[in-house]
Scaffold this motif. Structure first.
Motif, short mmCIF file in Angstrom:
data_model
loop_
_atom_site.label_atom_id
_atom_site.label_comp_id
_atom_site.label_asym_id
_atom_site.label_seq_id
_atom_site.Cartn_x
_atom_site.Cartn_y
_atom_site.Cartn_z
N TYR A 184 6.30 22.77 12.21
CA TYR A 184 6.20 22.03 10.97
C TYR A 184 7.58 21.49 10.59
N PHE A 185 7.62 20.18 10.29
CA PHE A 185 8.86 19.52 9.89
C PHE A 185 8.71 18.97 8.48
N CYS A 186 9.78 19.09 7.70
CA CYS A 186 9.86 18.29 6.48
C CYS A 186 10.70 17.06 6.79
N ALA A 187 10.44 15.99 6.09
CA ALA A 187 11.22 14.77 6.24
C ALA A 187 11.47 14.19 4.86
N GLU A 188 12.66 13.61 4.66
CA GLU A 188 13.02 13.04 3.37
C GLU A 188 13.32 11.56 3.53
N ASN A 189 13.13 10.85 2.43
CA ASN A 189 13.33 9.40 2.41
C ASN A 189 13.99 9.02 1.09
N ILE B 278 0.81 15.51 7.15
CA ILE B 278 0.00 16.51 6.45
C ILE B 278 -0.12 16.14 4.97
N ILE B 279 1.01 16.02 4.30
CA ILE B 279 1.00 15.78 2.86
C ILE B 279 2.36 15.22 2.47
N ILE C 168 7.88 14.25 3.06
CA ILE C 168 6.65 14.38 3.84
C ILE C 168 6.73 15.67 4.66
N TRP C 169 5.60 16.31 4.79
CA TRP C 169 5.46 17.41 5.76
C TRP C 169 4.65 16.90 6.95
N TYR C 170 5.18 17.19 8.14
CA TYR C 170 4.50 16.85 9.39
C TYR C 170 4.22 18.12 10.18
N CYS D 264 11.87 24.47 3.43
CA CYS D 264 12.76 23.43 3.95
C CYS D 264 13.81 23.13 2.89
N ALA D 265 15.07 23.08 3.33
CA ALA D 265 16.15 22.64 2.46
C ALA D 265 16.51 21.22 2.87
N TYR D 266 16.40 20.28 1.96
CA TYR D 266 16.73 18.91 2.33
C TYR D 266 18.17 18.59 1.97
N SER D 267 18.64 17.48 2.53
CA SER D 267 20.09 17.28 2.53
C SER D 267 20.61 16.35 1.44
N ASN D 268 19.81 15.38 1.04
CA ASN D 268 20.32 14.33 0.16
C ASN D 268 19.70 14.47 -1.23
N SER D 269 20.53 14.75 -2.23
CA SER D 269 20.00 14.94 -3.58
C SER D 269 19.39 13.67 -4.15
N ALA D 270 19.69 12.52 -3.55
CA ALA D 270 19.12 11.25 -4.02
C ALA D 270 17.77 10.93 -3.37
N SER D 271 17.35 11.71 -2.39
CA SER D 271 16.06 11.47 -1.75
C SER D 271 14.94 11.62 -2.76
#
Lengths: 112, 114
Positions: free
Chosen positions: A88-93, A47-48, A34-36, A23-30
């Motif tokens: 499977y999804f990655c999610a960033e916060n 998941i983790i 989470i993996w779902y 997964c490539a995430y978008s915001n360098s400040a995140s």
């Protein structure tokens, strides 16, 4: 299920193989990730997770790796089983916010 | 294991009508969320809710939408004057804490606008 789009990246593996989902995430400040797992007709299942002060975190049969330099996250599943077949999804916060920003998803197909 | 429950699992409504989607978050969780997923697209954040107030909302969450915690267990999403493009899966989620905490999702309500 509703989450399965026509053009999801797909990873096909044999039962017992190790799987790596990227997964490539978008915001360098995140700073929290989470993996779902989403099975057909179900909601995203946790998941983790990993915080940005870590590079690696292990769970039961799963490992998440975080490379902040290139904004990359991976999920490794050991000894993949047919029951692991799902999207499977990655999610960033971002710290201080409640919003989870989801990636597009990868479909994992496990053949017996 | 405690879980988030959502009702109904599938809602079919005529365009222009109002719908209410219902959720029962995990009992000791204090933060509640709604997300939606249009077929074939990403899961998108709509709104977060804490202490009977909206904490954050996305651009999607305009005046057509509202949320409410009508009692100690339910959390609802109301969509007024539904449009065809509101057709999607709507997921409720809850978490113990704010921000860097796992959000736990229900199995969603599939909303179909005719």
């Amino acid at each position: 299920g509703e989450s399965v789009g026509l053009h999801l990246p797909t990873l096909s593996v044999q039962e017992g193989d190790n799987s790596i989902i990227n997964c490539a995430y978008s915001n360098s400040a995140s700073d929290y990730f989470i993996w779902y797992k989403q099975e057909s007709g179900k909601g995203p299942q946790f998941i983790i997770d990993i915080r940005s002060n870590m590079d690696k975190r292990q769970g039961q049969r799963v490992t998440v790796l975080l490379n902040k330099t290139v904004k990359h996250l991976s999920l490794q599943i050991a000894a993949t089983q047919p029951g692991d077949s799902a999207v499977y999804f990655c999610a960033e916060n971002l710290s201080g916010y409640s919003t989870l920003t989801f990636g597009k998803g990868t479909m994992l197909l496990v053949s017996p | 294991e405690p879980e988030v429950t959502q009702t109904p699992s599938h809602q079919v409504t005529q365009m222009g009508q109002e719908v209410i989607l219902r959720c029962v978050p995990i009992s000791n969780h204090l933060y509640f969320y709604w997300y939606r997923q249009i077929l074939g697209q990403k899961v998108e954040f709509l709104v977060s809710f804490y202490n009977n107030e909206i904490s954050e909302k996305s651009e999607i969450f305009d005046d057509q939408f509202s949320v409410e915690r009508p009692d100690g267990s339910n959390f609802t999403l109301k969509i007024r004057s539904t449009k065809l493009e509101d057709s999607a899966m709507y997921f409720c989620a809850s978490s113990e804490g704010w921000g860097s905490q796992p959000q736990h999702f229900g199995d969603g309500t599939r909303l179909s606008i005719l």
